[in-house]
Design a protein around this motif. Structure first.
Motif, short mmCIF file in Angstrom:
data_model
loop_
_atom_site.label_atom_id
_atom_site.label_comp_id
_atom_site.label_asym_id
_atom_site.label_seq_id
_atom_site.Cartn_x
_atom_site.Cartn_y
_atom_site.Cartn_z
N LEU A 54 -7.89 20.32 -14.85
CA LEU A 54 -6.95 21.39 -15.24
C LEU A 54 -6.61 21.30 -16.72
O LEU A 54 -5.99 22.20 -17.29
N GLY A 55 -7.02 20.16 -17.35
CA GLY A 55 -6.84 20.08 -18.80
C GLY A 55 -6.16 18.83 -19.31
O GLY A 55 -5.66 18.85 -20.44
N ALA A 56 -6.13 17.73 -18.53
CA ALA A 56 -5.49 16.51 -19.03
C ALA A 56 -6.48 15.66 -19.82
O ALA A 56 -7.65 15.58 -19.48
N VAL A 57 -6.01 15.02 -20.86
CA VAL A 57 -6.87 14.14 -21.64
C VAL A 57 -7.03 12.81 -20.90
O VAL A 57 -8.08 12.18 -20.94
N LYS A 58 -6.00 12.42 -20.18
CA LYS A 58 -6.04 11.17 -19.42
C LYS A 58 -5.19 11.34 -18.16
O LYS A 58 -4.10 11.96 -18.23
N VAL A 59 -5.67 10.83 -17.04
CA VAL A 59 -4.90 10.93 -15.80
C VAL A 59 -4.63 9.53 -15.28
O VAL A 59 -5.54 8.70 -15.18
N PHE A 60 -3.40 9.26 -14.96
CA PHE A 60 -3.00 7.98 -14.36
C PHE A 60 -2.83 8.22 -12.87
O PHE A 60 -2.14 9.16 -12.47
N ALA A 61 -3.46 7.38 -12.06
CA ALA A 61 -3.39 7.56 -10.61
C ALA A 61 -2.64 6.40 -9.98
O ALA A 61 -2.99 5.25 -10.20
N ALA A 62 -1.59 6.72 -9.24
CA ALA A 62 -0.81 5.67 -8.55
C ALA A 62 -0.82 5.97 -7.06
O ALA A 62 -0.31 7.00 -6.62
N GLU A 63 -1.46 5.09 -6.30
CA GLU A 63 -1.55 5.27 -4.85
C GLU A 63 -0.22 4.83 -4.23
O GLU A 63 0.16 3.66 -4.31
N VAL A 64 0.51 5.78 -3.66
CA VAL A 64 1.79 5.46 -3.02
C VAL A 64 1.75 6.03 -1.62
O VAL A 64 1.55 7.23 -1.43
N GLY A 65 1.93 5.18 -0.62
CA GLY A 65 1.85 5.63 0.77
C GLY A 65 3.03 6.52 1.13
O GLY A 65 2.88 7.58 1.71
N GLN A 66 4.22 6.09 0.77
CA GLN A 66 5.44 6.84 1.09
C GLN A 66 6.06 7.29 -0.22
O GLN A 66 6.70 6.50 -0.91
N VAL A 67 5.84 8.56 -0.57
CA VAL A 67 6.37 9.04 -1.85
C VAL A 67 7.89 9.23 -1.74
O VAL A 67 8.37 9.94 -0.88
N SER A 68 8.63 8.53 -2.59
CA SER A 68 10.07 8.74 -2.70
C SER A 68 10.37 8.91 -4.18
O SER A 68 9.63 8.42 -5.04
N SER A 69 11.47 9.60 -4.48
CA SER A 69 11.80 9.84 -5.89
C SER A 69 11.99 8.52 -6.62
O SER A 69 11.62 8.38 -7.79
N ASP A 70 12.54 7.55 -5.92
CA ASP A 70 12.79 6.24 -6.51
C ASP A 70 11.47 5.56 -6.93
O ASP A 70 11.33 5.08 -8.06
N ALA A 71 10.51 5.54 -6.01
CA ALA A 71 9.23 4.90 -6.31
C ALA A 71 8.51 5.63 -7.44
O ALA A 71 7.92 5.00 -8.32
N VAL A 72 8.59 6.96 -7.45
CA VAL A 72 7.92 7.72 -8.51
C VAL A 72 8.61 7.48 -9.85
O VAL A 72 7.96 7.28 -10.87
N ALA A 73 9.95 7.46 -9.83
CA ALA A 73 10.69 7.23 -11.09
C ALA A 73 10.29 5.87 -11.68
O ALA A 73 10.04 5.76 -12.88
#
Ligand SMILES: Cc1cc2nc3c(=O)[nH]c(=O)nc-3n(C[C@H](O)[C@H](O)[C@H](O)COP(=O)(O)OP(=O)(O)OC[C@H]3O[C@@H](n4cnc5c(N)ncnc54)[C@H](O)[C@@H]3O)c2cc1C
Length: 323
Positions: A57-76
């Motif tokens: 879609l147009g990113a120069v670099k993509v960081f991938a974080a595998e998270v089983g249970q997405v919560s705002s806390d874990a993403v923050a």
């Protein structure tokens, strides 16, 4: 380290599929900065797999974080070290359940500020100005953020989706997912049973209000929606009464929709409801009260009892479509 014109886009992913709003965030980012300054964090299940599609879609670099249970806390906690490293000028999120929670949390932890539910971005005198609805959609307010990174969540369907470029080469870096630190623990997730398209993505939506008088009326709306390949939604009272699932509530505290056609049946047209349908291309209202506010927002209106109007509409659609 990239210059501080960089934009970091946070994309939620489930089972390797990026959230639909991801492509829209890229359009917003491209309006703010050059392509080589756009970075993305892809977080969720199947993040590595989704990173390629997101990068196109147009990113120069993509960081991938595998998270089983997405919560705002874990993403923050995953975003914070990345933000410290990239020093982005702006962090873009989608105004989803996650984004709504994440934006203020992230802003507080990064000692900056957030503007949520943004529907327009412009630059004036060197300052970036974010517009969002306030007072239940009755007014629009402009905000600026003096600190960086500016944390901004954007209302879905505000920007057109950026096209994917299959030739775009993407650098992907895998990140360790952070463990949530707060006492919040997700014990169980119960998937909402959904048949057909999601209400936020449907091209035709038929909305039912308190005027339907009970759950039975929704069966007729389902028949109409089915004939039009559409989806049924509701104003808040039918959801509060249990006539229709809460997941189908449309409005400021429900889903924000932008279909080609919205048919509002037995809905008065409160500002809280209308702010959820302002993106509809054509609004048709059916209401027995000729003075109902919904008619002010409608391109076409039928003044009458839905019990007569909806069956007549169903019969006409059947006649025209042969269904
Ligand atoms: C903080 C807050 C958040 C809110 N969030 C939302 C939200 O997200 N979404 C939302 O929808 N509301 C929301 N509300 C509630 C909102 O203020 C209104 O109360 C609600 O939208 C009214 O729903 P309604 O139009 O279905 O019902 P009503 O206002 O009761 O209107 C019913 C309509 O049906 C018509 N009618 C009755 N009988 C018939 C008939 N036989 N045929 C045809 N027409 C008929 C009537 O003329 C009337 O216009 C929120 C309120 C607050 C305070």
């Amino acid at each position: 380290m990239p210059d501080n014109q960089s934009v970091l886009i946070v994309v939620e992913v489930k089972g390797g599929t990026p959230a639909p709003a991801a492509a829209e965030l890229f359009t917003a980012a491209k309006a703010i900065t050059a392509d080589e300054s756009i970075f993305a964090l892809v977080v969720g299940t199947g993040a590595r797999e989704a990173a390629v599609a997101v990068g196109r879609l147009g990113a120069v670099k993509v960081f991938a974080a595998e998270v089983g249970q997405v919560s705002s806390d874990a993403v923050a906690l995953t975003v914070m070290p990345l933000a410290a490293n990239l020093n982005p000028k702006i962090i873009l999120l989608a105004e989803t359940d996650l984004g709504r929670d994440l934006a203020p949390m992230l802003a507080a932890r990064l000692s900056t500020a957030a503007v949520t539910d943004v529907i327009a971005i412009r630059t004036e005198g060197g300052s970036r100005i974010f517009t969002r609805p306030v007072y239940g959609g009755n007014a629009l307010a402009d905000f600026t953020i003096d600190t960086e990174p500016q944390v901004v969540s954007i209302r879905p369907k505000t920007f057109a989706p950026a096209p994917a470029n299959d030739k775009h080469t993407v650098e992907i870096l895998e990140l360790p997912a952070a463990e949530p630190l707060t006492g919040v623990q997700i014990l169980e997730r119960v998937a909402v049973k959904e048949t057909g398209p999601k209400i936020e993505e449907a091209k035709i939506v038929v909305g039912g209000g308190r005027g339907l008088g009970g759950p039975e009326g929704f069966a007729q709306l389902q028949e109409l929606a089915g004939l039009l390949d559409g989806v049924v939604g509701a104003s808040r009272p039918p959801c509060d009464q249990g006539w229709w699932p809460e997941s189908g509530q449309i409005g400021v505290t429900g889903k924000i929709i932008a279909p080609d056609l919205y048919i509002a049946v037995g809905i008065s047209g409160s500002s809280q409801h209308l702010s959820g349908v302002s993106g509809a291309k054509t609004l048709v209202a059916i209401n027995k009260d000729a003075e109902a506010n919904i008619f002010k927002a409608a391109a076409y209106g039928v003044t009458g009892d839905w019990k007569k109007v909806v069956p007549a509409l169903v019969a006409k659609v059947k006649e025209l479509t042969g269904r």
